[in-house]
Design a protein around this motif. Structure first.
Motif, short mmCIF file in Angstrom:
data_model
loop_
_atom_site.label_atom_id
_atom_site.label_comp_id
_atom_site.label_asym_id
_atom_site.label_seq_id
_atom_site.Cartn_x
_atom_site.Cartn_y
_atom_site.Cartn_z
N PRO A 8 33.98 37.49 42.68
CA PRO A 8 35.19 36.75 42.36
C PRO A 8 36.40 37.17 43.19
CG PRO A 8 34.01 37.24 40.36
CD PRO A 8 33.32 38.00 41.46
N GLY A 9 36.60 38.48 43.37
CA GLY A 9 37.73 38.96 44.16
C GLY A 9 37.63 38.52 45.61
N ILE A 10 36.44 38.61 46.18
CA ILE A 10 36.24 38.19 47.57
C ILE A 10 36.46 36.68 47.70
CG2 ILE A 10 34.49 37.93 49.38
CD1 ILE A 10 33.30 40.57 48.47
N ALA A 11 35.95 35.93 46.73
CA ALA A 11 36.06 34.47 46.80
C ALA A 11 37.52 34.04 46.77
CB ALA A 11 35.29 33.85 45.65
N ARG A 12 38.31 34.67 45.91
CA ARG A 12 39.72 34.29 45.83
C ARG A 12 40.48 34.74 47.06
NH1 ARG A 12 42.03 37.22 42.67
NH2 ARG A 12 40.39 38.36 41.59
N ARG A 13 40.21 35.94 47.55
CA ARG A 13 40.96 36.49 48.67
C ARG A 13 40.73 35.71 49.96
NH1 ARG A 13 43.54 41.17 49.73
NH2 ARG A 13 43.61 41.90 51.87
N PHE A 14 39.50 35.26 50.17
CA PHE A 14 39.18 34.58 51.42
C PHE A 14 39.04 33.06 51.27
CE2 PHE A 14 37.71 38.96 51.96
CZ PHE A 14 38.32 39.28 53.17
#
Length: 347
Positions: free
Chosen positions: A326-332
């Motif tokens: 989830p964190g990677i998906a939102r950040r990128f």
């Protein structure tokens, strides 16, 4: 036609970055074996295997909210069914897969009916799944037709062959089979999420009472979730049997194997499509890296892999309760909203 339209819609609705990254990842995985030696090829096979089997477990827990801690049961039943048919009757594994899926779906139907009909849920349902896996392990320990506790062995052939019909031969063949399984699991999960079953699964997961009050047949859709999850896991068991060529009840039905199955989606992101893939890559690379470092230093620590898994799980629960993805998906920019990556339901 409807399923194909749903899949096209899933792909078309995803952000452009997600589509590009997904195609790039698939292209990289197709050509990657050209740059790998045999050891690294085996590591990649493990990653793809755990990505697929994690995806299968994710259908039940991540989508429908039903915690199973006994998925090793379906790996073992699928493996033994296809391997025994091949060894004793010469049935090719592709036919054995159908039988394996059938056996596992029947087993899942019995477990699901007992649990959901009598209102067993949460921790008690998890314990029930463990109990069935343990009972089956004990039974296979005394099942002489498939070797009992002494193990069941498939004939090993020279690894320079590519016998796709009988799933015998070179690790490169198993790499592409594992890749096909991982893609199959991803596509099937995406289709489930997009369609009516996925909508009802999520409603049950988020609030079963409200879903029932809204007219959702919760018993039917929980049964569907456990049957689909078990059928998918059966294919992982067939792959396991023909890749490793040996089966031991203590090894394949053990609760430790069930824990291995669920770690990848938990670390990567339960309820997401990319979570099991990312979690499998992170855990397998960490595990193999530590093993190689210990071997290079001349040290041996029994249980190092289990210790690593425990630490990774603890860190994930404390610092990333929704997993890494989830964190990677939102950040990128791979997701449009927090709900897309499973964070919104707890907000």
């Amino acid at each position: 036609m409807s399923a194909r339209r749903d899949l096209i819609a899933v792909f078309a609705d995803a952000p452009a970055r997600s589509r590009t990254a997904l195609l790039a990842l698939l292209a990289a995985l197709l050509v990657l074996p050209l740059a790998l030696d045999r050891y690294l090829l085996s590591v990649m096979i493990l990653i793809l295997y755990f990505a697929y089997v994690g995806q299968a477990w994710n259908v039940m827990m991540g989508f429908c909210g039903q915690l199973s801690l006994g998925h090793a049961l379906y790996v073992g039943l699928g493996a033994y069914t296809a391997a025994a048919l091949y060894q004793h009757f010469g049935v090719i594994p592709w036919v054995g897969m159908v039988a394996a899926v059938f056996v596992c779906v029947i087993a899942a139907t019995i477990i699901g009916w007992l649990a959901f009909r009598f209102g067993i849920s949460g921790t008690y349902f998890a314990l029930l799944t463990i109990a069935f896996a343990e009972f089956t392990r004990i039974g296979f320990d005394h099942f002489g037709w498939v070797g009992g506790s002494g193990g069941f062995f498939l004939k090993v052939v020279q690894q320079d062959r590519f016998d796709l019909l009988n799933l015998r031969g070179h690790p490169l063949m198993f790499y592409y089979l594992a890749l096909a399984l991982a893609v199959l699991g991803f596509v099937l999960s995406a289709w489930l999420l997009r369609g009516r079953p996925g909508f009802y699964f999520r409603a049950i997961r988020d609030n079963e009472e409200a879903a029932r009050a809204a007219g959702v047949n919760t018993f039917r859709y929980k049964m569907l979730a456990i049957q689909v999850s078990a059928g998918m896991t059966a294919l992982a068991g067939v792959f396991f049997a023909f890749f490793y060529n040996n089966l031991f009840p203590e090894q394949i039905f053990n609760i430790g194997r069930s824990i291995e199955i669920i770690l990848a989606p938990i670390i990567g992101g339960v309820g997401t499509l990319f979570g099991p893939v990312l979690g499998a890559a992170v855990l397998t690379l960490l595990s193999e890296g530590i093993n190689e470092a210990l071997a290079a230093s001349g040290h041996e620590i029994p249980g190092a892999k289990q210790i690593l898994y425990g630490i990774a799980l603890g860190l994930a629960i404390v610092f990333m309760p929704h997993g890494i993805w989830p964190g990677i998906a939102r950040r990128f920019g791979f997701a449009r909203s927090r709900e897309d990556v499973g964070e919104g339901r707890d907000a």
